[in-house]
Enzyme design. Structure first.
Site, PDB file in Angstrom:
ATOM      1  N   ASP A   1       0.871  -1.161   0.000  1.00 39.61           N
ATOM      2  CA  ASP A   1       0.000   0.000   0.000  1.00 39.61           C
ATOM      3  C   ASP A   1       0.922   1.228   0.000  1.00 39.61           C
ATOM      4  O   ASP A   1       2.107   1.119   0.317  1.00 39.61           O
ATOM      5  CB  ASP A   1      -0.876  -0.032   1.257  1.00 39.61           C
ATOM      6  CG  ASP A   1      -1.623   1.257   1.482  1.00 39.61           C
ATOM      7  OD1 ASP A   1      -2.311   1.708   0.553  1.00 39.61           O
ATOM      8  OD2 ASP A   1      -1.506   1.824   2.586  1.00 39.61           O
TER       9      ASP A   1
ATOM     10  N   ASP B   1      -0.278   5.106   0.753  1.00 40.70           N
ATOM     11  CA  ASP B   1      -0.610   6.118   1.761  1.00 40.70           C
ATOM     12  C   ASP B   1      -0.521   5.557   3.171  1.00 40.70           C
ATOM     13  O   ASP B   1      -1.091   4.499   3.469  1.00 40.70           O
ATOM     14  CB  ASP B   1      -2.022   6.663   1.523  1.00 40.70           C
ATOM     15  CG  ASP B   1      -2.132   7.424   0.206  1.00 40.70           C
ATOM     16  OD1 ASP B   1      -1.121   7.992  -0.232  1.00 40.70           O
ATOM     17  OD2 ASP B   1      -3.229   7.428  -0.384  1.00 40.70           O
TER      18      ASP B   1
ATOM     19  N   GLY C   1     -11.111   2.631   7.886  1.00 46.65           N
ATOM     20  CA  GLY C   1     -11.629   1.753   8.923  1.00 46.65           C
ATOM     21  C   GLY C   1     -12.608   0.725   8.397  1.00 46.65           C
ATOM     22  O   GLY C   1     -12.972  -0.209   9.096  1.00 46.65           O
TER      23      GLY C   1
ATOM     24  N   SER D   1      -2.389   1.048  -4.779  1.00 41.42           N
ATOM     25  CA  SER D   1      -2.881   2.164  -3.979  1.00 41.42           C
ATOM     26  C   SER D   1      -4.276   2.597  -4.381  1.00 41.42           C
ATOM     27  O   SER D   1      -4.619   2.613  -5.560  1.00 41.42           O
ATOM     28  CB  SER D   1      -1.910   3.348  -4.141  1.00 41.42           C
ATOM     29  OG  SER D   1      -2.407   4.494  -3.483  1.00 41.42           O
ATOM     30  N   GLY D   2      -5.047   2.976  -3.369  1.00 37.96           N
ATOM     31  CA  GLY D   2      -6.321   3.626  -3.617  1.00 37.96           C
ATOM     32  C   GLY D   2      -6.149   5.110  -3.857  1.00 37.96           C
ATOM     33  O   GLY D   2      -7.115   5.825  -4.078  1.00 37.96           O
TER      34      GLY D   2
ATOM     35  N   LYS E   1      -7.787  -4.197  -4.486  1.00 34.60           N
ATOM     36  CA  LYS E   1      -6.387  -4.605  -4.330  1.00 34.60           C
ATOM     37  C   LYS E   1      -6.250  -6.120  -4.486  1.00 34.60           C
ATOM     38  O   LYS E   1      -5.281  -6.606  -5.059  1.00 34.60           O
ATOM     39  CB  LYS E   1      -5.847  -4.125  -2.985  1.00 34.60           C
ATOM     40  CG  LYS E   1      -5.750  -2.609  -2.909  1.00 34.60           C
ATOM     41  CD  LYS E   1      -5.169  -2.108  -1.599  1.00 34.60           C
ATOM     42  CE  LYS E   1      -5.118  -0.586  -1.599  1.00 34.60           C
ATOM     43  NZ  LYS E   1      -4.529  -0.032  -0.370  1.00 34.60           N
TER      44      LYS E   1
END
Length: 238
Positions: free
Chosen positions: A32, A34, A65, A121-122, A170
């Protein structure tokens, strides 16, 4: 309310020692970006830069979350920010993403071991490519969301066809990588719910808490680290 303990799958190795073994023997490691490879959340930094930081930070917290779908959170946050192409470019120039201590050395070591490294990554490709270049990761090993702009540079949305635009994306990328490269063992490393849910198809998941601690991720993974030095030490055992 505490979340039930969950490992990758009953079909995969999931104890601490087994996760460490999978990491040492991985064909590929997917990070990931961030709050993992870089210290900050790129979308939050963009929001601050555009003057709407507080509203967007709360949405990011919910998205990481797992309390709202990733795509919903991404859509809502970007509709608040409405960044122009010029603003994005100026952010990267004036406030380049800050690498997490130890990540450069860890990626170098993985490359020395002939372990392929990918960034999933988002966040936004324009920012993630900047990070990949610093880490000598090929740009075709980057999977992230693409912002869209009108001809005049104003915000026009994002590419919703990218797998990383949705919850579960992902994992879709990892499945694709396993098929494309015939990887048998792929390890995912990250801080958030979207990283945890990528296992399976990832063979193992390592939770990272060096920048931010997300309690549900910490509770639901078999190996949780707070520095990349811990992963470096594990590689030295080979």
């Amino acid at each position: 309310m505490s979340l039930p303990l969950r490992r990758c799958s009953h079909r995969t190795m999931s104890t601490l020692s087994q996760t460490k073994e999978l990491f040492r023997r991985a064909d590929a490691v997917c990070f990931d970006v961030d709050s993992t490879v870089i210290k900050e959340e790129g979308i939050d930094e963009l929001a601050k830069f555009c003057g709407v930081g507080d509203a967007v930070t709360e949405m990011t917290r919910k998205a990481m979350g797992g309390s709202v779908s990733f795509k919903t959170a991404l859509t809502e946050r970007l509709s608040i920010i409405k960044c122009s192409r010029e603003q994005v470019n100026k952010l990267i120039t004036d406030h380049p993403p800050q690498l997490t201590p130890g990540i450069r050395e860890l990626v170098d070591r993985l490359h020395q071991r002939n372990i392929k490294v990918f960034l999933i990554s988002g966040g936004f490709r324009c920012i993630v490519e900047h990070v990949a270049t610093q880490l000598n990761i090929p740009l075709d090993h980057v999977y992230a969301n693409r912002l869209k702009f009108y001809f005049n540079g104003e915000y026009a949305g994002f590419d919703e066809s990218q797998p990383t635009a949705e919850s579960g994306g992902k994992g879709k990328v990892i499945s694709m990588l396993k098929e494309q490269y015939s990887f048998k063992t792929v390890v995912m490393i990250g801080d958030g719910a979207t990283d945890l849910e990528a296992c399976p198809p990832a063979s193992a998941f390592i939770g990272f808490g060096g920048n931010v601690t997300r309690q549900q991720v910490k509770e639901r993974c078999s190996w949780y680290v707070t520095s990349f030095g811990e992963l470096m030490k594990e590689l030295e055992k080979i």
